[in-house]
Design a protein around this motif. Structure first.
Motif, PDB file in Angstrom:
ATOM      1  N   GLU A 194       0.927  -1.164  -0.041  1.00  0.00           N
ATOM      2  CA  GLU A 194      -0.104  -0.055  -0.052  1.00  0.00           C
ATOM      3  C   GLU A 194       0.849   1.308  -0.110  1.00  0.00           C
ATOM      4  O   GLU A 194       0.287   2.193  -0.506  1.00  0.00           O
ATOM      5  CB  GLU A 194      -0.863  -0.022   1.193  1.00  0.00           C
ATOM      6  N   LEU A 234       0.628   4.211  -2.671  1.00  0.00           N
ATOM      7  CA  LEU A 234      -0.070   5.477  -2.146  1.00  0.00           C
ATOM      8  C   LEU A 234       1.236   6.189  -1.423  1.00  0.00           C
ATOM      9  O   LEU A 234       1.093   6.657  -0.405  1.00  0.00           O
ATOM     10  CB  LEU A 234      -0.847   5.229  -1.122  1.00  0.00           C
ATOM     11  N   LYS A 292       0.819   9.495   0.399  1.00  0.00           N
ATOM     12  CA  LYS A 292      -0.255   9.687   1.366  1.00  0.00           C
ATOM     13  C   LYS A 292       0.220   9.192   2.589  1.00  0.00           C
ATOM     14  O   LYS A 292       0.023   9.307   3.718  1.00  0.00           O
ATOM     15  CB  LYS A 292      -1.290   9.013   1.015  1.00  0.00           C
ATOM     16  N   ASP A 342      -6.057  -1.125  -8.470  1.00  0.00           N
ATOM     17  CA  ASP A 342      -5.340  -0.733  -7.066  1.00  0.00           C
ATOM     18  C   ASP A 342      -5.441   0.731  -7.282  1.00  0.00           C
ATOM     19  O   ASP A 342      -5.554   1.507  -6.530  1.00  0.00           O
ATOM     20  CB  ASP A 342      -4.096  -1.286  -7.056  1.00  0.00           C
ATOM     21  N   GLN A 360      -8.819   2.498  -6.740  1.00  0.00           N
ATOM     22  CA  GLN A 360      -9.029   2.474  -5.454  1.00  0.00           C
ATOM     23  C   GLN A 360      -8.230   3.495  -4.701  1.00  0.00           C
ATOM     24  O   GLN A 360      -8.820   3.979  -3.842  1.00  0.00           O
ATOM     25  CB  GLN A 360      -9.050   0.993  -4.773  1.00  0.00           C
ATOM     26  N   ALA A 361      -7.010   3.318  -4.726  1.00  0.00           N
ATOM     27  CA  ALA A 361      -6.293   4.292  -4.333  1.00  0.00           C
ATOM     28  C   ALA A 361      -6.678   5.720  -4.544  1.00  0.00           C
ATOM     29  O   ALA A 361      -6.927   6.545  -3.634  1.00  0.00           O
ATOM     30  CB  ALA A 361      -4.905   4.308  -4.530  1.00  0.00           C
ATOM     31  N   SER A 368      -9.632   6.819  -5.357  1.00  0.00           N
ATOM     32  CA  SER A 368     -11.055   6.772  -4.592  1.00  0.00           C
ATOM     33  C   SER A 368     -10.893   7.126  -3.413  1.00  0.00           C
ATOM     34  O   SER A 368     -11.803   7.784  -2.675  1.00  0.00           O
ATOM     35  CB  SER A 368     -12.161   5.757  -5.046  1.00  0.00           C
ATOM     36  N   SER A 369      -9.822   6.834  -2.516  1.00  0.00           N
ATOM     37  CA  SER A 369      -9.583   6.980  -1.144  1.00  0.00           C
ATOM     38  C   SER A 369      -9.077   8.323  -0.952  1.00  0.00           C
ATOM     39  O   SER A 369      -9.061   8.825   0.152  1.00  0.00           O
ATOM     40  CB  SER A 369      -8.527   5.909  -0.574  1.00  0.00           C
ATOM     41  N   MET A 370      -8.635   8.972  -2.064  1.00  0.00           N
ATOM     42  CA  MET A 370      -8.214  10.576  -1.838  1.00  0.00           C
ATOM     43  C   MET A 370      -9.187  11.525  -1.811  1.00  0.00           C
ATOM     44  O   MET A 370     -10.266  11.211  -2.395  1.00  0.00           O
ATOM     45  CB  MET A 370      -7.239  10.778  -2.971  1.00  0.00           C
ATOM     46  N   SER A 371      -9.045  12.696  -1.410  1.00  0.00           N
ATOM     47  CA  SER A 371      -9.947  13.772  -1.331  1.00  0.00           C
ATOM     48  C   SER A 371      -9.920  14.468  -2.667  1.00  0.00           C
ATOM     49  O   SER A 371      -8.811  14.186  -3.495  1.00  0.00           O
ATOM     50  CB  SER A 371      -9.416  14.941  -0.223  1.00  0.00           C
ATOM     51  N   ARG A 383      -6.849  14.291  -5.491  1.00  0.00           N
ATOM     52  CA  ARG A 383      -6.734  13.992  -6.772  1.00  0.00           C
ATOM     53  C   ARG A 383      -6.669  14.942  -7.869  1.00  0.00           C
ATOM     54  O   ARG A 383      -5.950  14.753  -8.838  1.00  0.00           O
ATOM     55  CB  ARG A 383      -8.432  13.486  -6.895  1.00  0.00           C
TER      56      ARG A 383
END
Lengths: 263, 263
Positions: free
Chosen positions: B103, B107, B110, B153, B156-157, B159-162, B166
């Motif tokens: 991960e 990412l 992050k 992957d 999904q990464a 979509s986990s960001m603000s 993005r």
């Protein structure tokens, strides 16, 4: 036959030289250690490790008439290079992990999603004979880090297991192979088990091939077996995969061999 | 120059042949795509990827007079081989991950433990031009799996960001390189962007080198650029790193070249 010096003082092994060095080393390592799996230190260990894999095949558990590759994991460490996201001051001061073994690869046998048949190998690093592979052992810092961290990971994995589970796995053992070992003062330290017989280069048994005494501590054999394809002085080694002109690389290598009276 | 057939019907590229093929391909890929990082499919992609890395260096962010390697990750997939811990029935039916990107590597930007300077590359796959590397594209199954999973992957990464995060990263792009592409009916599917200009082998611009139209969907360029060092028929390719006798391998390769009228 040692790699001869080129006119500019560099060593220029060819791909063939390295393939043969690994071929001969693998025969010795297979007899002396017979690894269950390999951990390749990226990027240097990738090519030596991939070649080594061809010589360490084993009969398949499902069909013993066929040979299968032993499992291979890559780890990324960064000592010399800048790593994206790091500020300048932190570079070179410590080793940075850029890729590592996943928990699943470490603890294969504990992964409930895998169906493991009775008596079959359940994967993972725990209970295995692990061969760490790199290109060159210069300062020994990378090798020390890789060994220490893998050792700690296995130790932690073992301590997360039940008494019964621990009793069911053999002792984990470590060894490492490098294509070239420089006769340097080493900044990094390794508890080498076979100090005086680490060279497998010419396929001949080393002068002292007594089996080292293995002392098991908490499920792990203490110390590490060390194998090098060739010992060199502190010369610059120009690996073929770094070459921007492989034809010229091979020409200079052939010149050096001729000058050294090698065919 | 195409790899000539040996008398036994096999193709036997030498290490030098492959190094040169990658050298020429890299020049084209650098101009056409200029990857930020590579994902090597283990074991086949390890050697081609390590060679490729030497040709894709970039000026260092810290010291632009020096060149640095682009980051490299290895992934392990298993289609053909048995995987320790799997029961017989599940082998060959699906692709199994034996190693994957962490991960953190996905990412990088992050990860709060990393100190990232303003405007500096924060690592990770998101927002990058990613080059997937393998040895041979036979059935295309492995490539399809690697691309799909990495795509998912990244998706999904993202979509986990603000929204703000993005907006700050460029669109992620995918490309792949294989040393050899077999002119097979492909079981695996890839949404190739540059269908008619995928060969970079001889360093010459392909017949159609129009830039493909890039359509960005949720922060990712849809489709994948495809590069192959060489197209072959459905012949057996004996890679040098698989050879148990590299001298004999090279002798047979030289014979085939001579017979084909190549020097």
């Amino acid at each position: 036959m040692p790699t001869p010096l080129c006119a500019d003082g560099k060593l220029r092994p060819t791909y063939e030289d390295i393939h043969k060095l690994i071929d001969r080393s693998a025969a010795y390592i297979k007899a002396d250690f017979d690894p269950d799996l390999m951990v390749l230190i990226s990027g240097g260990g990738l090519i030596p490790g991939r070649i080594m894999r061809s010589f360490l095949k084993r009969p398949s558990e499902l069909d013993p008439t066929r040979l299968r590759n032993i499992p291979t994991q890559a780890i990324g460490l960064s000592l010399y290079e800048e790593v994206a996201g790091m500020v300048e001051g932190s570079i070179g001061k410590s080793v940075t992990r850029t890729q590592w073994i996943s928990e699943k690869a470490l603890l294969g046998h504990k992964d409930p999603s895998k169906k493991v048949e009775e008596g079959k190998d359940a994967g993972g690093l725990v209970g295995k004979k692990i061969l760490i592979v790199d290109e060159v052992d210069d300062s020994r810092t990378t090798l020390q880090y890789a060994y220490q961290e893998l050792y700690n990971d296995v130790r932690q994995a073992l301590s997360s297991m039940s008494e019964q589970e621990r009793a069911a796995v053999p002792a984990t053992k470590f060894a490492c192979f490098v294509v070239h070992n420089k006769r340097n003062i080493k900044k990094g330290k390794l508890p080498i088990l076979n100090e005086n017989n680490h060279i497998a280069g010419d396929g001949a048994a080393p002068a002292n091939n007594n089996q080292p005494v293995e002392r098991i501590e908490n499920g792990i054999v203490e110390g590490i077996r060390y194998y090098a394809g060739e010992d060199t002085e502190n010369e610059w080694i120009a690996y073929p995969w770094e070459s921007e002109d492989i034809t010229e690389h091979n020409r200079l290598a052939a010149d050096a061999r001729k000058k050294a009276g090698q065919k």
